[in-house]
Design a protein around this motif. Structure first.
Motif, PDB file in Angstrom:
ATOM      1  N   SER A  42      -5.232   3.262   5.883  1.00 24.92           N
ATOM      2  CA  SER A  42      -4.386   2.184   6.424  1.00 24.92           C
ATOM      3  C   SER A  42      -4.509   2.109   7.933  1.00 24.92           C
ATOM      4  CB  SER A  42      -2.917   2.434   6.109  1.00 24.92           C
ATOM      5  OG  SER A  42      -2.728   2.515   4.755  1.00 24.92           O
TER       6      SER A  42
ATOM      7  N   GLY B 168      12.913  16.659   6.722  1.00 20.53           N
ATOM      8  CA  GLY B 168      11.811  15.716   6.575  1.00 20.53           C
ATOM      9  C   GLY B 168      10.522  16.503   6.616  1.00 20.53           C
ATOM     10  N   SER B 169      10.413  17.345   7.635  1.00 17.12           N
ATOM     11  CA  SER B 169       9.235  18.206   7.769  1.00 17.12           C
ATOM     12  C   SER B 169       9.466  19.538   7.070  1.00 17.12           C
ATOM     13  CB  SER B 169       8.941  18.458   9.247  1.00 17.12           C
ATOM     14  OG  SER B 169       8.688  17.244   9.915  1.00 17.12           O
TER      15      SER B 169
ATOM     16  N   MET C 164       1.914   6.312  -3.186  1.00 15.27           N
ATOM     17  CA  MET C 164       2.739   7.265  -3.941  1.00 15.27           C
ATOM     18  C   MET C 164       2.390   7.214  -5.432  1.00 15.27           C
ATOM     19  SD  MET C 164       6.368   6.922  -1.946  1.00 15.27           S
ATOM     20  CE  MET C 164       6.595   5.192  -2.219  1.00 15.27           C
TER      21      MET C 164
ATOM     22  N   THR D  63      -1.539  10.699  -0.363  1.00 11.91           N
ATOM     23  CA  THR D  63      -0.818   9.779   0.536  1.00 11.91           C
ATOM     24  C   THR D  63      -1.333   9.924   1.972  1.00 11.91           C
ATOM     25  OG1 THR D  63       0.967  11.403   0.743  1.00 11.91           O
ATOM     26  CG2 THR D  63       1.307   9.619  -0.830  1.00 11.91           C
TER      27      THR D  63
ATOM     28  N   ASP E 148      -0.346  22.450   9.964  1.00 13.52           N
ATOM     29  CA  ASP E 148      -0.964  22.553   8.633  1.00 13.52           C
ATOM     30  C   ASP E 148      -2.436  22.958   8.767  1.00 13.52           C
ATOM     31  OD1 ASP E 148      -0.771  22.311   5.761  1.00 13.52           O
ATOM     32  OD2 ASP E 148      -1.979  20.488   5.926  1.00 13.52           O
TER      33      ASP E 148
ATOM     34  N   TYR F 151      -4.441   7.834   2.074  1.00 10.46           N
ATOM     35  CA  TYR F 151      -4.056   6.407   2.144  1.00 10.46           C
ATOM     36  C   TYR F 151      -3.598   6.047   3.559  1.00 10.46           C
ATOM     37  CZ  TYR F 151      -4.009   4.833  -2.794  1.00 10.46           C
ATOM     38  OH  TYR F 151      -4.345   4.425  -4.063  1.00 10.46           O
ATOM     39  N   ASN F 152      -2.823   6.958   4.124  1.00 10.54           N
ATOM     40  CA  ASN F 152      -2.323   6.729   5.477  1.00 10.54           C
ATOM     41  C   ASN F 152      -3.487   6.551   6.455  1.00 10.54           C
ATOM     42  OD1 ASN F 152       0.613   7.266   6.779  1.00 10.54           O
ATOM     43  ND2 ASN F 152      -0.971   7.796   8.239  1.00 10.54           N
TER      44      ASN F 152
ATOM     45  N   THR G 257       0.817  -1.210   0.000  1.00 13.94           N
ATOM     46  CA  THR G 257       0.000   0.000   0.000  1.00 13.94           C
ATOM     47  C   THR G 257       0.857   1.269   0.000  1.00 13.94           C
ATOM     48  OG1 THR G 257      -0.128  -0.444   2.343  1.00 13.94           O
ATOM     49  CG2 THR G 257      -2.082  -0.946   1.040  1.00 13.94           C
TER      50      THR G 257
ATOM     51  N   VAL H 258       3.395  18.575  12.829  1.00 11.46           N
ATOM     52  CA  VAL H 258       3.470  19.263  11.525  1.00 11.46           C
ATOM     53  C   VAL H 258       2.070  19.376  10.913  1.00 11.46           C
ATOM     54  CG1 VAL H 258       4.263  18.968   9.139  1.00 11.46           C
ATOM     55  CG2 VAL H 258       5.880  18.762  11.014  1.00 11.46           C
TER      56      VAL H 258
ATOM     57  N   ARG I 261       7.375  26.418  -7.829  1.00  8.69           N
ATOM     58  CA  ARG I 261       6.053  25.948  -7.411  1.00  8.69           C
ATOM     59  C   ARG I 261       6.076  24.463  -7.012  1.00  8.69           C
ATOM     60  NH1 ARG I 261       2.612  28.862  -5.464  1.00  8.69           N
ATOM     61  NH2 ARG I 261       0.829  27.736  -6.309  1.00  8.69           N
TER      62      ARG I 261
ATOM     63  N   THR J 247      -1.941  15.098  -0.341  1.00  3.33           N
ATOM     64  CA  THR J 247      -3.350  14.852  -0.009  1.00  3.33           C
ATOM     65  C   THR J 247      -3.670  13.370  -0.184  1.00  3.33           C
ATOM     66  OG1 THR J 247      -3.964  17.071  -0.669  1.00  3.33           O
ATOM     67  CG2 THR J 247      -5.737  15.447  -0.650  1.00  3.33           C
TER      68      THR J 247
ATOM     69  N   ARG K 181      -4.780  30.631   5.583  1.00  7.40           N
ATOM     70  CA  ARG K 181      -4.759  30.875   4.131  1.00  7.40           C
ATOM     71  C   ARG K 181      -6.157  31.062   3.558  1.00  7.40           C
ATOM     72  NH1 ARG K 181       0.430  28.287   2.239  1.00  7.40           N
ATOM     73  NH2 ARG K 181       1.768  30.019   2.781  1.00  7.40           N
TER      74      ARG K 181
ATOM     75  N   THR L 221      12.344  13.686   1.235  1.00 10.48           N
ATOM     76  CA  THR L 221      13.086  13.908   2.469  1.00 10.48           C
ATOM     77  C   THR L 221      14.593  13.895   2.243  1.00 10.48           C
ATOM     78  OG1 THR L 221      11.296  12.836   3.635  1.00 10.48           O
ATOM     79  CG2 THR L 221      13.364  13.065   4.829  1.00 10.48           C
TER      80      THR L 221
HETATM   81  O1  UCC Z   1       8.099  10.642   1.620  1.00  7.70           O
HETATM   82  C1  UCC Z   1       7.732  10.161   2.620  1.00  7.70           C
HETATM   83  C2  UCC Z   1       7.475   8.718   2.813  1.00  7.70           C
HETATM   84  C3  UCC Z   1       6.801   8.171   1.654  1.00  7.70           C
HETATM   85  C4  UCC Z   1       5.944   6.997   2.051  1.00  7.70           C
HETATM   86  C5  UCC Z   1       4.578   7.122   1.529  1.00  7.70           C
HETATM   87  C6  UCC Z   1       3.647   6.290   2.297  1.00  7.70           C
HETATM   88  C7  UCC Z   1       2.285   6.749   2.231  1.00  7.70           C
HETATM   89  C8  UCC Z   1       1.400   6.161   3.217  1.00  7.70           C
HETATM   90  C9  UCC Z   1       0.978   4.843   2.877  1.00  7.70           C
HETATM   91  C10 UCC Z   1       0.036   4.235   3.764  1.00  7.70           C
HETATM   92  C11 UCC Z   1       0.255   2.776   3.805  1.00  7.70           C
HETATM   93  S1  UCC Z   1       7.414  11.031   3.909  1.00  7.70           S
HETATM   94  C12 UCC Z   1       7.551  12.700   3.379  1.00  7.70           C
HETATM   95  C13 UCC Z   1       6.907  13.339   4.441  1.00  7.70           C
HETATM   96  N1  UCC Z   1       7.052  14.781   4.339  1.00  7.70           N
HETATM   97  C14 UCC Z   1       5.989  15.514   4.466  1.00  7.70           C
HETATM   98  O2  UCC Z   1       4.881  15.094   4.546  1.00  7.70           O
HETATM   99  C15 UCC Z   1       6.272  16.995   4.552  1.00  7.70           C
HETATM  100  C16 UCC Z   1       5.788  17.533   5.868  1.00  7.70           C
HETATM  101  N2  UCC Z   1       5.852  18.973   5.861  1.00  7.70           N
HETATM  102  C17 UCC Z   1       4.808  19.719   5.443  1.00  7.70           C
HETATM  103  O3  UCC Z   1       3.737  19.199   5.128  1.00  7.70           O
HETATM  104  C18 UCC Z   1       5.033  21.181   5.452  1.00  7.70           C
HETATM  105  O4  UCC Z   1       3.878  21.772   5.946  1.00  7.70           O
HETATM  106  C19 UCC Z   1       5.354  21.730   4.047  1.00  7.70           C
HETATM  107  C20 UCC Z   1       6.586  21.046   3.469  1.00  7.70           C
HETATM  108  C21 UCC Z   1       4.223  21.564   3.049  1.00  7.70           C
HETATM  109  C22 UCC Z   1       5.640  23.202   4.286  1.00  7.70           C
HETATM  110  O5  UCC Z   1       6.293  23.762   3.214  1.00  7.70           O
HETATM  111  P1  UCC Z   1       6.143  25.323   2.949  1.00  7.70           P
HETATM  112  O6  UCC Z   1       6.932  25.648   1.745  1.00  7.70           O
HETATM  113  O7  UCC Z   1       6.421  26.092   4.195  1.00  7.70           O
HETATM  114  O8  UCC Z   1       4.628  25.419   2.588  1.00  7.70           O
HETATM  115  P2  UCC Z   1       3.708  26.653   2.408  1.00  7.70           P
HETATM  116  O9  UCC Z   1       4.464  27.913   2.135  1.00  7.70           O
HETATM  117  O10 UCC Z   1       2.773  26.679   3.540  1.00  7.70           O
HETATM  118  O11 UCC Z   1       2.914  26.244   1.128  1.00  7.70           O
HETATM  119  C23 UCC Z   1       3.453  26.303  -0.164  1.00  7.70           C
HETATM  120  C24 UCC Z   1       2.275  26.076  -1.115  1.00  7.70           C
HETATM  121  C25 UCC Z   1       1.069  26.931  -0.812  1.00  7.70           C
HETATM  122  O12 UCC Z   1       0.408  27.178  -2.026  1.00  7.70           O
HETATM  123  P3  UCC Z   1       0.273  28.656  -2.632  1.00  7.70           P
HETATM  124  O13 UCC Z   1       1.670  29.133  -2.816  1.00  7.70           O
HETATM  125  O14 UCC Z   1      -0.475  28.460  -3.905  1.00  7.70           O
HETATM  126  O15 UCC Z   1      -0.482  29.466  -1.610  1.00  7.70           O
HETATM  127  C26 UCC Z   1       0.217  26.049   0.046  1.00  7.70           C
HETATM  128  O16 UCC Z   1      -1.146  26.400   0.005  1.00  7.70           O
HETATM  129  O17 UCC Z   1       1.825  24.731  -0.997  1.00  7.70           O
HETATM  130  C27 UCC Z   1       0.468  24.708  -0.590  1.00  7.70           C
HETATM  131  N3  UCC Z   1       0.310  23.626   0.380  1.00  7.70           N
HETATM  132  C28 UCC Z   1      -0.694  22.779   0.384  1.00  7.70           C
HETATM  133  N4  UCC Z   1      -1.753  22.648  -0.402  1.00  7.70           N
HETATM  134  C29 UCC Z   1       1.144  23.334   1.402  1.00  7.70           C
HETATM  135  N5  UCC Z   1       0.687  22.274   2.066  1.00  7.70           N
HETATM  136  C30 UCC Z   1      -0.451  21.907   1.472  1.00  7.70           C
HETATM  137  C31 UCC Z   1      -1.392  20.871   1.691  1.00  7.70           C
HETATM  138  N6  UCC Z   1      -1.252  20.019   2.666  1.00  7.70           N
HETATM  139  N7  UCC Z   1      -2.454  20.790   0.867  1.00  7.70           N
HETATM  140  C32 UCC Z   1      -2.614  21.656  -0.140  1.00  7.70           C
END
Ligand code: UCC
Length: 628
Positions: A357, A230-231, A185, A350, A490, A353-354, A180, A486, A338, A348, A497, A225
């Motif tokens: 799961s 990571g975050s 992804m 993943t 959000d 899915y999380n 899964t 984190v 961007r 959104t 926003r 990451t």
């Molecule tokens: O890769 C990984 C493991 C993979 C395994 C997959 C398994 C899946 C599960 C399976 C189940 C069995 S783990 C990678 C994990 N990393 C993350 O999740 C990152 C966590 N950090 C964040 O979420 C942070 O909040 C960031 C990176 C998004 C923050 O970055 P920024 O640059 O500070 O973000 P901003 O400035 O707030 O947002 C930049 C733009 C904005 O759009 P604009 O510029 O148009 O206003 C936001 O509205 O991105 C948009 N944005 C979003 N839009 C940011 N977050 C979101 C969101 N969640 N939804 C929609």
């Protein structure tokens, strides 16, 4: 050597001449001479160490996995209510049968035969082969055939297609050997490509990610990451993208966690260099890139070296690697700068899915625990006849039901958005609920699965039962795809926003759900509890808006929990009001709403978010013994 040891040694060597006669003739007492209960005859082997009589004759029946679709009253009720299409129900029922009879054993194989990395060939050439089990490969074929990703794009059930797809995923998850993870992804990558436009160079990739043909099916990675990030992806991403004369790029960097690294392609973030070689720091310098994972004529990965596989607490079935990107050929998909906004669609998917799961892990442990309770006797009766044991399982059931409805409602909203029928309110709700459901179910899963293991006693702690793996795998659900904190932040970010519109949508929808339950006397206490929680939440939000930003930050986690619990209460009430609901649906709603729905208000009243709290928290965490 004593006579006993000599006999034992001979026995172990296969010298099985009549021991009883020897013992007797040697004048040895006969404590081992026993009557076999079943045969009522003297068992001459009874006094031998390690014989059957010595280990006893009782063996506990193990819990049995039955068809997870047929066993799940809420799933079936939910689908009968919202998606009563015969073809869908037949597909899910048939798939459930296959999962119980066949696929679950493959999942176990994935766990006991984890992937390994072969870095060099026998002559020292770098090959970087990630060797996966045959069961893992079978999962890939099965996923294509069953349309695990495809259903979300074929949309056979219109706006309910995501609910259909996620119901299937929910049945699959606990038996899927973590396949899964690549599916999440893959789906996320398809979604990103679709949102950016299915055109060169990704038409082929899109058609492979969403196909049902196993030989064409591709999975995708999501390499976000890095060592520093990571975050905090915006600050921590060091990978640079060097422009090439043909308009493509070469990526140079180091990806620290890359899940399911045996993928066929990936989406990743990097900083595009300008003509002077400079890059822009921070989030605004990140762009989104697409890359194929391919090999050259010598069998070497193009532009990638697999540094090592990660040694993880759980999810050992999944090859997670550190990758050196050393000139990986790539194409930029987003506009420059961007990257984060463009990969957000993947997040959104993943995160959903999380959540599914997480609910599936809870459901699996509840199903096994209740089966076991009908097989295991203690203190003179079956576990299922002990009221306290049933109370514990019922509490797990309530948690699982609530989490299921919360996750499915998010899938419902996603389906509406993707089929163009979502209202503005739906879109806001989806944005708010995605982090809320991910963070809440991720934590709940660990609590419920841990409780579930306890219901098997010591056996729940034994690796070869397969039960501990469920807990180890659940631990990741609150970590990857954004930790609890984190995601709590959000929630604040999307409130800010949208200038509060996401909360307006939330309050409006919960009120609508409650209005449908007015006059249902059996649910009155639950309706009142959610109504009160909603008013309290509203009061909290209004007050918090007048305070410094630090106040809301400290409240973020409790606020997210309050949003989750209150919304879930409303969903349970709504489901219990449906004409096809059962008494258990009503009972579950009442029980859910007995808990504290709005912890943020209680903690606010205690002053937990005031400006004096952070120094007190730090002093507590770094407390030192005081001098006498
Ligand atoms: O890769 C990984 C493991 C993979 C395994 C997959 C398994 C899946 C599960 C399976 C189940 C069995 S783990 C990678 C994990 N990393 C993350 O999740 C990152 C966590 N950090 C964040 O979420 C942070 O909040 C960031 C990176 C998004 C923050 O970055 P920024 O640059 O500070 O973000 P901003 O400035 O707030 O947002 C930049 C733009 C904005 O759009 P604009 O510029 O148009 O206003 C936001 O509205 O991105 C948009 N944005 C979003 N839009 C940011 N977050 C979101 C969101 N969640 N939804 C929609």
């Amino acid at each position: 050597m004593s006579m006993y040891r000599a006999l034992l040694t001979r026995r172990l060597r296969g010298a099985v001449s009549p021991p009883l006669v020897r013992l007797r003739s040697a004048g040895v007492a006969e404590p081992g001479l026993r009557r076999s209960d079943e045969e009522q005859t003297w068992d001459p082997s009874g006094d031998l160490p390690f014989s059957r009589a010595r280990v006893g004759t009782f063996f506990q029946e193990s819990p049995m996995l039955k068809n997870p679709f047929l066993e799940d009253a809420l799933l079936r009720g939910y689908l009968r209510r919202h998606l009563p299409e015969e073809a869908v129900l037949t597909d899910l029922c048939g798939f459930g049968e296959r999962v119980a009879k066949e696929v679950d054993a493959w999942g176990r194989q994935c766990e006991v035969n984890p992937p390994r990395l072969v870095q060099f060939d026998p002559w020292g050439r770098r090959v970087d082969h990630i060797v996966t089990s045959s069961a893992w490969k079978r999962m890939k074929d099965l996923s294509a055939q069953e349309g695990m990703v495809a259903i979300g794009y074929e949309r056979p059930a219109g706006e309910w297609s995501r609910v259909y797809q996620m119901s299937k995923l929910y049945i699959f998850c606990p038996s899927a050997g973590l396949f899964t993870c690549p599916l999440a992804m893959t789906d996320g990558a398809a979604k990103v490509i679709q949102s950016l436009g299915v055109s060169w160079p990704v038409e082929e990739a899109y058609s492979r990610l969403t196909t049902r043909q196993p030989e064409r099916f591709w999975t995708s990675g999501q390499w976000m990451t890095e060592r520093q990030g990571g975050s905090d992806v915006g600050t921590g991403t060091e990978t640079v993208a060097v422009p090439q004369s043909d308009g493509s790029y070469r990526l140079h960097g180091f990806k620290w966690f890359t899940s399911a690294t045996d993928a066929d392609m990936t989406l990743t973030l990097a900083r595009a260099q300008d003509p002077t070689g400079a890059t822009t720091p921070g989030s605004r310098g990140l762009s989104l890139f697409y890359a194929n994972v391919s090999r050259d004529e010598d069998g070497r990965l193009r532009g990638i070296e697999v540094q090592r596989l990660k040694d993880k607490l759980g999810t050992r079935q999944v090859p997670t690697a550190e990758l050196l990107l050393d000139g990986l050929p790539a194409h930029r998909l987003s506009e420059e700068g961007r990257g984060v906004a463009s990969i957000a669609n993947m997040l959104t998917i993943t995160r959903i899915y999380n959540s599914v799961s997480a609910v599936a892990a809870m459901r699996r442990v509840v199903q096994l625990a209740r089966d076991y309770a009908a097989r295991r006797t203690a203190f003179g009766k079956l576990l299922k006849d002990h009221p306290l044991h049933m109370q514990t399982l019922a509490r797990m059931e309530v948690e699982t039901r609530g989490a299921f409805l919360l996750a499915m409602d998010t899938c419902r909203l996603l389906g509406r958005e993707e089929t163009g029928v979502a209202s503005e309110l739906d879109a806001h709700l989806l944005r708010l609920l995605t982090p809320v459901v991910k963070l809440y179910t991720g934590k709940q899963a660990m609590a419920v699965v841990s409780e579930g293991l306890e219901s098997f006693g010591g056996q729940g702690y034994m690796e070869d039962t397969g039960l501990p793996g469920i807990l180890r795998d659940a631990q990741v659900l609150s970590i990857w795809e954004g930790t609890t904190n984190v995601l709590s932040l959000d929630v604040l970010r999307c409130v800010a926003r949208s200038s509060g519109m996401v909360l307006h949508a939330y309050f409006t929808h919960v009120k609508t759900l409650l209005a449908g339950a007015s006059g249902v006397s059996a649910l009155a206490p639950a309706v009142k509890a959610v109504d009160d929680a909603l008013s309290e939440l509203h009061g909290f939000v209004q007050l918090a808006a007048t305070r410094a930003p630090g106040y809301l930050e400290l409240a973020a986690r409790d606020l997210a929990y309050s949003l989750a619990r209150t919304y879930t209460g409303a969903l349970l009430i709504d489901h219990a009001c449906w004409k096809g609901s059962s008494p258990s649906d009503t009972y579950a709603a009442l029980r859910w709403c007995e808990q504290e729905l709005c912890p943020v208000v209680t903690k606010q009243a205690r002053g937990c978010y005031e400006s004096n709290t952070p120094p007190l928290d730090s002093a507590l965490v770094y407390d030192r013994p005081t001098q006498d």
